[in-house]
Design an enzyme around this catalytic site. Structure first.
Site, short mmCIF file in Angstrom:
data_model
loop_
_atom_site.label_atom_id
_atom_site.label_comp_id
_atom_site.label_asym_id
_atom_site.label_seq_id
_atom_site.Cartn_x
_atom_site.Cartn_y
_atom_site.Cartn_z
N SER A 177 0.86 -1.18 0.00
CA SER A 177 0.00 0.00 0.00
C SER A 177 0.89 1.22 0.00
CB SER A 177 -0.87 -0.02 1.27
OG SER A 177 -2.18 0.41 1.00
N LYS B 168 -14.57 -6.87 -5.72
CA LYS B 168 -15.60 -6.37 -6.63
C LYS B 168 -15.59 -4.85 -6.59
CE LYS B 168 -18.52 -4.45 -4.90
NZ LYS B 168 -18.69 -3.18 -4.05
N ASP C 16 -21.26 1.17 -7.09
CA ASP C 16 -20.32 0.35 -6.29
C ASP C 16 -21.09 -0.54 -5.31
OD1 ASP C 16 -17.39 -0.16 -5.27
OD2 ASP C 16 -18.61 0.28 -3.50
P1 NAP Z 1 -10.44 2.24 0.34
O1 NAP Z 1 -10.78 2.26 1.80
O2 NAP Z 1 -10.31 3.52 -0.38
O3 NAP Z 1 -9.13 1.35 0.18
C1 NAP Z 1 -8.51 1.13 -1.05
C2 NAP Z 1 -7.01 1.29 -0.88
O4 NAP Z 1 -6.38 1.06 -2.13
C3 NAP Z 1 -6.63 2.69 -0.45
O5 NAP Z 1 -6.59 2.78 0.96
C4 NAP Z 1 -5.28 2.91 -1.10
O6 NAP Z 1 -4.26 2.64 -0.14
C5 NAP Z 1 -5.17 1.85 -2.19
N1 NAP Z 1 -5.03 2.44 -3.53
C6 NAP Z 1 -4.13 2.07 -4.46
N2 NAP Z 1 -4.24 2.79 -5.55
C7 NAP Z 1 -5.23 3.65 -5.33
C8 NAP Z 1 -5.80 4.68 -6.11
N3 NAP Z 1 -5.39 4.95 -7.35
N4 NAP Z 1 -6.83 5.39 -5.56
C9 NAP Z 1 -7.25 5.15 -4.33
N5 NAP Z 1 -6.73 4.17 -3.53
C10 NAP Z 1 -5.72 3.44 -4.03
O7 NAP Z 1 -11.55 1.42 -0.46
P2 NAP Z 1 -12.34 0.15 0.05
O8 NAP Z 1 -13.66 0.58 0.63
O9 NAP Z 1 -11.49 -0.74 0.85
O10 NAP Z 1 -12.72 -0.50 -1.36
C11 NAP Z 1 -11.75 -1.16 -2.14
C12 NAP Z 1 -12.48 -2.15 -3.02
O11 NAP Z 1 -13.17 -3.08 -2.18
C13 NAP Z 1 -13.54 -1.49 -3.91
O12 NAP Z 1 -13.56 -2.12 -5.15
C14 NAP Z 1 -14.84 -1.75 -3.15
O13 NAP Z 1 -15.95 -1.83 -3.99
C15 NAP Z 1 -14.53 -3.09 -2.51
N6 NAP Z 1 -15.34 -3.36 -1.31
C16 NAP Z 1 -15.45 -2.42 -0.32
C17 NAP Z 1 -16.25 -2.68 0.78
C18 NAP Z 1 -16.39 -1.71 1.92
O14 NAP Z 1 -17.16 -1.97 2.87
N7 NAP Z 1 -15.71 -0.58 1.94
C19 NAP Z 1 -16.96 -3.89 0.88
C20 NAP Z 1 -16.78 -4.84 -0.13
C21 NAP Z 1 -15.97 -4.57 -1.22
P3 NAP Z 1 -2.86 3.42 -0.27
O15 NAP Z 1 -3.20 4.86 -0.43
O16 NAP Z 1 -2.17 3.11 1.01
O17 NAP Z 1 -2.20 2.84 -1.49
#
Ligand code: NAP
Length: 309
Positions: free
Chosen positions: A35, A89, A167
């Site tokens: 990350s 997803k 999403d």
């Molecule tokens: P998030 O909290 O924003 O986490 C994604 C991580 O990916 C970021 O913390 C970031 O960490 C990294 N990253 C790498 N390249 C990136 C970019 N270009 N832009 C933004 N972040 C980047 O998102 P999330 O909620 O975990 O969701 C991630 C995926 O899981 C999505 O596809 C979402 O649909 C899926 N999902 C989420 C949930 C939920 O409850 N949130 C549930 C099921 C599935 P660094 O900045 O440290 O690189």
């Protein structure tokens, strides 16, 4: 066999589900985190896949928990290093990228598992079994929640490839595409996009059956609901059966009576399945929820709404 796994994109879902489920599953051993900003305790962490590779830490597979827009390039890089893949997803921002990723994994002879977490639910499986052989003529999906509660501070959801309200909405469609006995197709949609965003905050969709038979099939997605969550799918069949999945698909009512209330262990099931796929060297990729979303954008009428602040 214990699979050495690295988790990539240490954000909300990696922390909430992937890391705890890996820790609980004896088929996996977490060997690294990747990350740009976040770190995970007790294992080495790197800012990129290239740095992980250069470290010479042995890796069998990676879980890509980054936003969908950056997945294809990351997936290709991981596959080039010989690592198998589990991806969150929505798998990619477009169907074309998913097909390319699938083809690349096949070429590299590596497992690609595109997980749809909402499908891992006993109530969903029961609904699928109940609907088998029936003619569905009614579908009403209501998937409404507060974006500020579920995506706090996430900028990527408002950018191209971030899906906006699709999403969470694609979770509903991943259930629908699993349980309906025949595929449905997008017919029309109204897609509300805030003036300062590239992705929708709400959508109303009409679907149709493939055979042209009359049917009332719809979905409403909304990210502006501040009074709790509505994650529901109602289904009716020509011979009078009604199914109602509530609470994200975990509770099933059949003909008005409760049939099942599942204990949720979606990600535990995802890792159990990933282990099976790795052992069998099989991939699992279903593009149908992404195809439906893509078709909604293709046919949808965009409507500008007030700025999201
Ligand atoms: P998030 O909290 O924003 O986490 C994604 C991580 O990916 C970021 O913390 C970031 O960490 C990294 N990253 C790498 N390249 C990136 C970019 N270009 N832009 C933004 N972040 C980047 O998102 P999330 O909620 O975990 O969701 C991630 C995926 O899981 C999505 O596809 C979402 O649909 C899926 N999902 C989420 C949930 C939920 O409850 N949130 C549930 C099921 C599935 P660094 O900045 O440290 O690189």
């Amino acid at each position: 066999m214990v699979f050495k796994i690295a988790v990539v994109g240490l954000g909300k879902i990696a922390t909430d589900q992937h890391l705890p489920c890996i820790a609980k599953n004896r088929n996996f051993k977490l060997v690294a985190g990747v990350s740009r900003h976040a770190k995970v305790d007790q294992v080495p962490c790197f800012e990129s896949l290239g740095q992980l590779r250069a470290s010479k830490i042995a890796v069998d597979c990676v879980a890509l928990c980054t936003p969908p827009a950056v997945r294809l390039a990351m997936a290709r890089e991981a596959l080039d290093y010989g690592w198998h893949l589990l991806i969150e997803k929505p798998p990619t921002p477009t169907v074309g990228e998913l097909l390319a990723m699938e083809a690349y994994a096949r070429k590299k002879k590596r497992v690609l598992y595109a997980a749809w977490h909402s499908r891992y639910n006993k109530s969903v499986d029961m609904a699928k079994a109940k609907l088998k052989g029936h003619h569905v003529n009614f579908l009403k999906v209501a998937w409404k929640e507060d974006v500020r509660k579920w995506h706090p501070g996430q900028e990527w959801i408002w950018q191209p490839g971030g899906f906006g309200v699709f999403d969470p909405g694609i979770n509903a469609l991943s259930i629908v595409t699993k349980i309906l006995p025949e595929p449905i197709f997008a017919d029309s949609a109204t897609i509300e996009v805030p003036a300062n965003a590239a992705t929708p905050i709400a959508a109303n969709i009409r679907f149709k059956r493939g055979d042209g038979a009359a049917a009332d099939l719809s979905a409403a997605f909304d990210w502006r609901q501040e009074t709790g969550e509505t994650w529901e799918i109602e289904i009716g069949t020509k011979d009078g059966m009604t199914l109602h999945l509530k609470k994200g698909g975990s509770v099933l009512f059949v003909n008005g009576k409760i049939a099942h209330e599942a204990v949720l262990h979606e990600y535990e099931d995802i890792y159990a399945k990933f282990a099976r796929l790795l052992k069998a060297k099989n991939s699992d990729v279903d593009a149908s929820p992404l195809q439906l979303v893509s078709d909604c954008f293709m046919l949808g009428k965009p409507v500008l709404t007030e700025k999201f602040v």
